[in-house]
Design a protein around this motif. Structure first.
Motif, PDB file in Angstrom:
ATOM      1  N   UNK A  82      -9.231  -1.666  -0.714  1.00 23.92           N
ATOM      2  CA  UNK A  82      -7.792  -1.436  -0.852  1.00 23.92           C
ATOM      3  C   UNK A  82      -7.263  -0.620   0.319  1.00 23.92           C
ATOM      4  N   UNK A  83      -8.019   0.402   0.715  1.00 20.46           N
ATOM      5  CA  UNK A  83      -7.589   1.227   1.851  1.00 20.46           C
ATOM      6  C   UNK A  83      -7.541   0.401   3.134  1.00 20.46           C
ATOM      7  N   UNK A  84      -8.530  -0.451   3.329  1.00 18.30           N
ATOM      8  CA  UNK A  84      -8.546  -1.310   4.520  1.00 18.30           C
ATOM      9  C   UNK A  84      -7.367  -2.274   4.494  1.00 18.30           C
ATOM     10  N   UNK A  85      -7.080  -2.838   3.322  1.00 18.67           N
ATOM     11  CA  UNK A  85      -5.956  -3.760   3.196  1.00 18.67           C
ATOM     12  C   UNK A  85      -4.631  -3.074   3.462  1.00 18.67           C
ATOM     13  N   UNK A  86      -4.480  -1.854   2.968  1.00 20.46           N
ATOM     14  CA  UNK A  86      -3.249  -1.102   3.196  1.00 20.46           C
ATOM     15  C   UNK A  86      -3.107  -0.732   4.667  1.00 20.46           C
ATOM     16  N   UNK A 126       9.462 -10.707  13.416  1.00 20.81           N
ATOM     17  CA  UNK A 126       9.646 -11.359  14.707  1.00 20.81           C
ATOM     18  C   UNK A 126       9.258 -12.830  14.552  1.00 20.81           C
ATOM     19  N   UNK A 127       9.806 -13.714  15.370  1.00 15.99           N
ATOM     20  CA  UNK A 127       9.485 -15.144  15.246  1.00 15.99           C
ATOM     21  C   UNK A 127       7.979 -15.407  15.279  1.00 15.99           C
ATOM     22  N   UNK A 128       7.556 -16.270  14.412  1.00 12.55           N
ATOM     23  CA  UNK A 128       6.186 -16.779  14.262  1.00 12.55           C
ATOM     24  C   UNK A 128       5.178 -15.750  13.741  1.00 12.55           C
ATOM     25  N   UNK A 129       5.627 -14.607  13.282  1.00 10.68           N
ATOM     26  CA  UNK A 129       4.687 -13.589  12.779  1.00 10.68           C
ATOM     27  C   UNK A 129       4.699 -13.468  11.258  1.00 10.68           C
ATOM     28  N   UNK A 130       5.582 -14.184  10.573  1.00 13.91           N
ATOM     29  CA  UNK A 130       5.669 -14.075   9.110  1.00 13.91           C
ATOM     30  C   UNK A 130       4.348 -14.428   8.408  1.00 13.91           C
ATOM     31  N   UNK A 133      -0.024 -12.635   4.963  1.00 13.12           N
ATOM     32  CA  UNK A 133      -1.465 -12.523   4.739  1.00 13.12           C
ATOM     33  C   UNK A 133      -1.865 -11.074   4.497  1.00 13.12           C
ATOM     34  N   UNK A 134      -1.307 -10.145   5.276  1.00 15.89           N
ATOM     35  CA  UNK A 134      -1.608  -8.718   5.101  1.00 15.89           C
ATOM     36  C   UNK A 134      -1.065  -8.214   3.763  1.00 15.89           C
ATOM     37  N   UNK A 135       0.104  -8.684   3.369  1.00 14.17           N
ATOM     38  CA  UNK A 135       0.656  -8.308   2.061  1.00 14.17           C
ATOM     39  C   UNK A 135      -0.270  -8.783   0.939  1.00 14.17           C
ATOM     40  N   UNK A 166       2.994  -6.946  -7.196  1.00 17.40           N
ATOM     41  CA  UNK A 166       3.320  -8.098  -6.360  1.00 17.40           C
ATOM     42  C   UNK A 166       2.575  -9.327  -6.888  1.00 17.40           C
ATOM     43  N   UNK A 167       3.347 -10.372  -7.181  1.00 19.45           N
ATOM     44  CA  UNK A 167       2.750 -11.615  -7.677  1.00 19.45           C
ATOM     45  C   UNK A 167       2.247 -12.471  -6.518  1.00 19.45           C
ATOM     46  N   UNK A 168       3.038 -12.540  -5.443  1.00 13.70           N
ATOM     47  CA  UNK A 168       2.625 -13.351  -4.313  1.00 13.70           C
ATOM     48  C   UNK A 168       3.669 -13.374  -3.219  1.00 13.70           C
ATOM     49  N   UNK A 169       3.365 -14.115  -2.159  1.00 11.83           N
ATOM     50  CA  UNK A 169       4.236 -14.188  -0.993  1.00 11.83           C
ATOM     51  C   UNK A 169       4.417 -15.642  -0.570  1.00 11.83           C
ATOM     52  N   UNK A 170       5.537 -15.887   0.101  1.00  9.84           N
ATOM     53  CA  UNK A 170       5.793 -17.178   0.728  1.00  9.84           C
ATOM     54  C   UNK A 170       6.289 -16.876   2.135  1.00  9.84           C
TER      55      UNK A 170
END
Length: 157
Positions: A75-79, A105-109, A114-116, A124-128
């Motif tokens: 968890x610490x590494x992920x944060x 910034x463009x193309x970094x989403x 992935x980091x989120x 947090x349920x998920x990301x798009x």
């Protein structure tokens, strides 16, 4: 015949730390010698660092060596990764109902999304991810704004 393979020795060291309460590096050197690895205290010190062992206070109040909790370390590494990506790529946040919109910034989403996901933030349920926008879905029906503020604090470090 004494063994000298550092990787194999570190596997044994991990096993010893899981099995025994160990207070000193000299004690570990002795236990390693019993396993066929004759090493100095300096080698034990380097091996402890290499496997991520930490010095902590046991229930008795005395210092001891232990392996970190794998879930806490993950968890610490992920944060840490999330904080780095936020600081490198994010340009802003907006929250509404259960959604947080993260502008990048463009193309970094995709990298930020992935980091989120890796950080496994509570609620947090998920990301798009698109090209320059990530939508983060919160479990709390009103959690979008709170998450935007939380991520903003992480961005500031």
């Amino acid at each position: 015949m004494p063994r000298s393979n550092a990787a194999a020795r570190r596997v044994v060291l991990r096993r010893l730390l899981k099995k025994h309460v160990t207070r000193t590096q000299e004690d570990l050197a002795g236990r390693l010698a019993d396993e066929g690895y004759r090493v100095s205290q300096a080698t034990v010190s380097r091996d402890l660092k290499a496997i991520g062992a930490e010095r902590a206070t046991g229930a008795s109040g005395k210092a001891l060596y232990r392996l970190p909790d794998p879930e806490a370390a993950e968890a610490e590494a992920g944060t840490g990764l999330l904080r780095k990506r936020l600081q490198s790529f994010v340009t802003g946040f907006e929250g509404s109902l259960n959604l947080t919109v993260v502008h990048t910034q463009p193309s970094t989403a995709p990298s930020v999304a992935s980091a989120l996901d890796a950080a496994a933030l509570d609620g947090v349920i998920g990301t798009v991810a698109g090209d320059d926008t990530v939508i983060v879905v919160s479990r709390d029906p009103e959690g979008g704004t709170n998450l935007a503020h939380r991520l903003g604090r992480m961005l500031k470090g």
